[in-house]
Each structure stands twice: as C-alpha cells, then as structure tokens.
Design a protein around this motif. Structure first.
Motif, PDB file in Angstrom:
ATOM      1  N   LEU A 197      83.016  95.716  60.434  1.00  0.00           N
ATOM      2  CA  LEU A 197      83.719  95.499  59.178  1.00  0.00           C
ATOM      3  C   LEU A 197      83.328  94.145  58.592  1.00  0.00           C
ATOM      4  O   LEU A 197      82.865  93.253  59.300  1.00  0.00           O
ATOM      5  CB  LEU A 197      85.235  95.520  59.396  1.00  0.00           C
ATOM      6  CG  LEU A 197      85.863  96.848  59.818  1.00  0.00           C
ATOM      7  CD1 LEU A 197      87.366  96.668  60.011  1.00  0.00           C
ATOM      8  CD2 LEU A 197      85.601  97.932  58.797  1.00  0.00           C
ATOM      9  N   LEU A 198      83.522  94.013  57.290  1.00  0.00           N
ATOM     10  CA  LEU A 198      83.315  92.731  56.627  1.00  0.00           C
ATOM     11  C   LEU A 198      84.446  91.788  57.041  1.00  0.00           C
ATOM     12  O   LEU A 198      85.558  91.871  56.534  1.00  0.00           O
ATOM     13  CB  LEU A 198      83.305  92.911  55.109  1.00  0.00           C
ATOM     14  CG  LEU A 198      82.121  93.710  54.548  1.00  0.00           C
ATOM     15  CD1 LEU A 198      82.402  94.108  53.103  1.00  0.00           C
ATOM     16  CD2 LEU A 198      80.854  92.878  54.613  1.00  0.00           C
ATOM     17  N   ASP A 199      84.170  90.920  57.994  1.00  0.00           N
ATOM     18  CA  ASP A 199      85.179  90.044  58.564  1.00  0.00           C
ATOM     19  C   ASP A 199      85.155  88.700  57.831  1.00  0.00           C
ATOM     20  O   ASP A 199      84.180  87.957  57.925  1.00  0.00           O
ATOM     21  CB  ASP A 199      84.890  89.839  60.051  1.00  0.00           C
ATOM     22  CG  ASP A 199      85.986  89.071  60.764  1.00  0.00           C
ATOM     23  OD1 ASP A 199      86.841  88.493  60.070  1.00  0.00           O
ATOM     24  OD2 ASP A 199      85.981  89.052  62.002  1.00  0.00           O
TER      25      ASP A 199
ATOM     26  N   ASP B 177      90.097 100.085  56.687  1.00  0.00           N
ATOM     27  CA  ASP B 177      88.896 100.911  56.598  1.00  0.00           C
ATOM     28  C   ASP B 177      89.134 102.193  57.374  1.00  0.00           C
ATOM     29  O   ASP B 177      89.738 102.164  58.458  1.00  0.00           O
ATOM     30  CB  ASP B 177      87.694 100.166  57.190  1.00  0.00           C
ATOM     31  CG  ASP B 177      86.373 100.850  56.886  1.00  0.00           C
ATOM     32  OD1 ASP B 177      85.740 100.490  55.873  1.00  0.00           O
ATOM     33  OD2 ASP B 177      85.978 101.757  57.640  1.00  0.00           O
ATOM     34  N   PRO B 178      88.678 103.339  56.873  1.00  0.00           N
ATOM     35  CA  PRO B 178      88.888 104.600  57.595  1.00  0.00           C
ATOM     36  C   PRO B 178      88.151 104.663  58.931  1.00  0.00           C
ATOM     37  O   PRO B 178      88.466 105.518  59.758  1.00  0.00           O
ATOM     38  CB  PRO B 178      88.361 105.659  56.624  1.00  0.00           C
ATOM     39  CG  PRO B 178      87.478 104.935  55.685  1.00  0.00           C
ATOM     40  CD  PRO B 178      88.036 103.554  55.557  1.00  0.00           C
ATOM     41  N   LEU B 179      87.189 103.776  59.142  1.00  0.00           N
ATOM     42  CA  LEU B 179      86.474 103.763  60.415  1.00  0.00           C
ATOM     43  C   LEU B 179      87.010 102.726  61.387  1.00  0.00           C
ATOM     44  O   LEU B 179      86.529 102.637  62.520  1.00  0.00           O
ATOM     45  CB  LEU B 179      84.981 103.496  60.181  1.00  0.00           C
ATOM     46  CG  LEU B 179      84.218 104.479  59.310  1.00  0.00           C
ATOM     47  CD1 LEU B 179      82.749 104.081  59.206  1.00  0.00           C
ATOM     48  CD2 LEU B 179      84.339 105.899  59.842  1.00  0.00           C
ATOM     49  N   ALA B 180      87.981 101.915  60.964  1.00  0.00           N
ATOM     50  CA  ALA B 180      88.504 100.868  61.835  1.00  0.00           C
ATOM     51  C   ALA B 180      89.064 101.475  63.113  1.00  0.00           C
ATOM     52  O   ALA B 180      89.755 102.495  63.074  1.00  0.00           O
ATOM     53  CB  ALA B 180      89.575 100.076  61.103  1.00  0.00           C
ATOM     54  N   PRO B 181      88.765 100.864  64.267  1.00  0.00           N
ATOM     55  CA  PRO B 181      89.228 101.440  65.538  1.00  0.00           C
ATOM     56  C   PRO B 181      90.722 101.239  65.738  1.00  0.00           C
ATOM     57  O   PRO B 181      91.348 100.399  65.083  1.00  0.00           O
ATOM     58  CB  PRO B 181      88.421 100.647  66.575  1.00  0.00           C
ATOM     59  CG  PRO B 181      88.179  99.330  65.920  1.00  0.00           C
ATOM     60  CD  PRO B 181      87.990  99.638  64.454  1.00  0.00           C
TER      61      PRO B 181
ATOM     62  N   ASP C 136      86.995  94.616  64.506  1.00  0.00           N
ATOM     63  CA  ASP C 136      85.984  94.688  63.441  1.00  0.00           C
ATOM     64  C   ASP C 136      84.773  95.504  63.850  1.00  0.00           C
ATOM     65  O   ASP C 136      83.859  95.695  63.060  1.00  0.00           O
ATOM     66  CB  ASP C 136      85.542  93.283  63.020  1.00  0.00           C
ATOM     67  CG  ASP C 136      84.794  92.543  64.126  1.00  0.00           C
ATOM     68  OD1 ASP C 136      85.112  92.792  65.310  1.00  0.00           O
ATOM     69  OD2 ASP C 136      83.909  91.743  63.814  1.00  0.00           O
ATOM     70  N   GLU C 137      84.745  96.002  65.076  1.00  0.00           N
ATOM     71  CA  GLU C 137      83.605  96.789  65.544  1.00  0.00           C
ATOM     72  C   GLU C 137      83.891  98.272  65.348  1.00  0.00           C
ATOM     73  O   GLU C 137      84.769  98.834  65.992  1.00  0.00           O
ATOM     74  CB  GLU C 137      83.306  96.483  67.009  1.00  0.00           C
ATOM     75  CG  GLU C 137      82.827  95.048  67.242  1.00  0.00           C
ATOM     76  CD  GLU C 137      82.487  94.764  68.687  1.00  0.00           C
ATOM     77  OE1 GLU C 137      82.660  95.684  69.525  1.00  0.00           O
ATOM     78  OE2 GLU C 137      82.066  93.640  68.979  1.00  0.00           O
TER      79      GLU C 137
ATOM     80  N   ALA D 255      81.867 102.201  67.637  1.00  0.00           N
ATOM     81  CA  ALA D 255      82.461 103.184  68.547  1.00  0.00           C
ATOM     82  C   ALA D 255      83.083 104.342  67.775  1.00  0.00           C
ATOM     83  O   ALA D 255      83.077 105.486  68.240  1.00  0.00           O
ATOM     84  CB  ALA D 255      83.504 102.517  69.433  1.00  0.00           C
ATOM     85  N   THR D 256      83.628 104.048  66.581  1.00  0.00           N
ATOM     86  CA  THR D 256      84.196 105.111  65.752  1.00  0.00           C
ATOM     87  C   THR D 256      83.115 106.092  65.326  1.00  0.00           C
ATOM     88  O   THR D 256      83.306 107.313  65.372  1.00  0.00           O
ATOM     89  CB  THR D 256      84.873 104.517  64.513  1.00  0.00           C
ATOM     90  OG1 THR D 256      85.849 103.567  64.918  1.00  0.00           O
ATOM     91  CG2 THR D 256      85.542 105.611  63.702  1.00  0.00           C
ATOM     92  N   LEU D 257      81.976 105.560  64.904  1.00  0.00           N
ATOM     93  CA  LEU D 257      80.870 106.443  64.519  1.00  0.00           C
ATOM     94  C   LEU D 257      80.425 107.300  65.699  1.00  0.00           C
ATOM     95  O   LEU D 257      80.106 108.480  65.538  1.00  0.00           O
ATOM     96  CB  LEU D 257      79.692 105.618  64.005  1.00  0.00           C
ATOM     97  CG  LEU D 257      79.879 104.908  62.659  1.00  0.00           C
ATOM     98  CD1 LEU D 257      78.644 104.082  62.330  1.00  0.00           C
ATOM     99  CD2 LEU D 257      80.163 105.897  61.543  1.00  0.00           C
TER     100      LEU D 257
END
Length: 230
Positions: free
Chosen positions: A38-40, A55-59, A67-68, A71-73
């Motif tokens: 993510l844009l941190d 973010d919809p991908l945030a863990p 911010d990583e 793993a979601t992908l």
C-alpha cells in the motif's frame, strides 16, 4: 527471444509449474499483476503517524504487516485457480530471482530483470490480468501494463501475437446502484485509455470478493475458450 521463454536452459512454463504447488505443466496459466504494498505515508514522513489508506486488498490485522498486500494477491490466485481449474499466479511465487536478488544472494544464477520476468511469465501464460487499486503502490503493475501489450504487438491489428481479449485490467471502483454503473476510484489517464491503444477490456470491483468473481468470469469467458487457439 529465447531468453524470455527459457531460464538457464529450462522452459519458463516448466519453472512456473514446478514453483506453484497446485500447478500442472499442462494447465492453463493466468499471470496476475498488481500492487504488493500500500501507499504508506510513513515512507515520506517517517517522523509522523498517518493511518494507512483503506484498500480492498489490505490484509486482515492478523495476516502480517498491514501495508503488505502481496499475500492477498496470492490468496486470490489460489481461490480463482480452485474455481476455474486454471493456475493463476503472481511473479514472486515463481522460482526465478531478479537480477538484484541474485546479486544480493551472491548466487551462481544470472537472474532476470524484473520487466523481462514479467514478459516471460506473460509469454508462458494464456491469460494476463492487471489489478489496480486507489491505495496500492501500482508503479510496477503500470510498467507491466505498458511493456506486455507492446511485446505482444497489441497496437497492431494485423500483427498481433495474442488475442487482446486474453488481457484484462481490473480497477477498483465504487458502485452506483441507482444508475447500475461503476465509478472508478483508481484513475490514471495512461491506464484509462489502454482500451484505445491496445483494445484491452476493463472490469471493475468494489471489494475482494467481487475481484475474485470478475477474475473467474474473465477466465471462463475468454481465457479458457481462447487458450486452445494459442
């Protein structure tokens, strides 16, 4: 080019099949590209505290660094693979180091430049998906979204090396239920006009579940039917 179809004498497809636990060599491969972080704001302001953007991908909070989103992908790849009987994968899951990784490890391997990796994985795949979210660090996916269509000559109606329907851009959006339309949250003039330059299709999603659904639909509607002609 031979350098983009093999790595140190082994076909890229073989390496992908060996790297992904649920893959078989004769699977239909789909290469998924998207933000890994993510844009941190703390990168720019290390002495100040700012919340990470949503973010919809945030863990989930228990899934490691907030911010990583790599793993979601990876989890999305596993789900879509199970639902489509294809092998969906991300670049970091393939056992080929980048040039910098090989140098840092003082490895005997030569490694591959990052963009060369992306093109090689796209070449080895029957489908390619680019994921963009408003809060994702999408510079890498943006570079791939330019280099890969150019490699396959999608700008040329006559000399195209792939059917553009096997490529798709997935962008975060908000849903307007009254008008039954999506309002994009991720916006980039270069990406927004990829359909004009390369005939690439767009799909939109508001959350992780919808991203999975749209990926499944893309694969079943285009990638699998068209893969037999590749």
């Amino acid at each position: 080019m031979a350098g983009l179809t093999t790595y140190e004498g082994t076909p890229i497809r073989t390496i992908i099949a060996q790297s992904i636990p649920y893959a078989e060599p004769d699977d239909t491969f789909v290469f998924l590209m998207g933000p890994y972080r993510l844009l941190d704001p703390s990168y720019l302001y290390p002495d100040a505290e700012y919340p990470l953007p949503s973010d919809p991908l945030a863990p989930d909070r228990s899934a490691g660094a907030p911010d990583e989103i790599e793993a979601t992908l990876r989890t999305i790849c596993e789900r879509v693979s199970a639902e489509t009987s294809t092998t969906v994968f991300i670049a970091s899951d393939v056992d080929i180091p980048t040039k910098q990784e090989a140098e840092r490890a003082e490895s005997d391997e030569t490694g591959m430049a990052v963009i060369d990796q992306s093109i090689a994985f796209a070449e080895a795949s029957e489908g390619n998906a680019f994921v963009f979210t408003k809060a994702g660090l999408t510079t890498g996916a943006g570079a791939e979204a330019g280099a890969i269509p150019e490699y396959f000559r999608l700008r040329n109606d006559v000399g195209r090396l792939r059917d553009p329907r096997t490529f798709c851009i997935f962008a975060e959006a908000t849903a307007d239920s009254e008008r039954n339309v999506y309002e994009p949250r991720f916006s980039s003039a270069s990406i927004d006009e990829m359909d004009e330059a390369y005939d690439l299709r767009f799909r939109y999603f508001v959350d992780r579940a919808e991203l999975v659904d749209t990926l499944v639909d893309f694969i079943e509607a285009y990638v699998v039917p068209l893969s037999s002609g590749m």
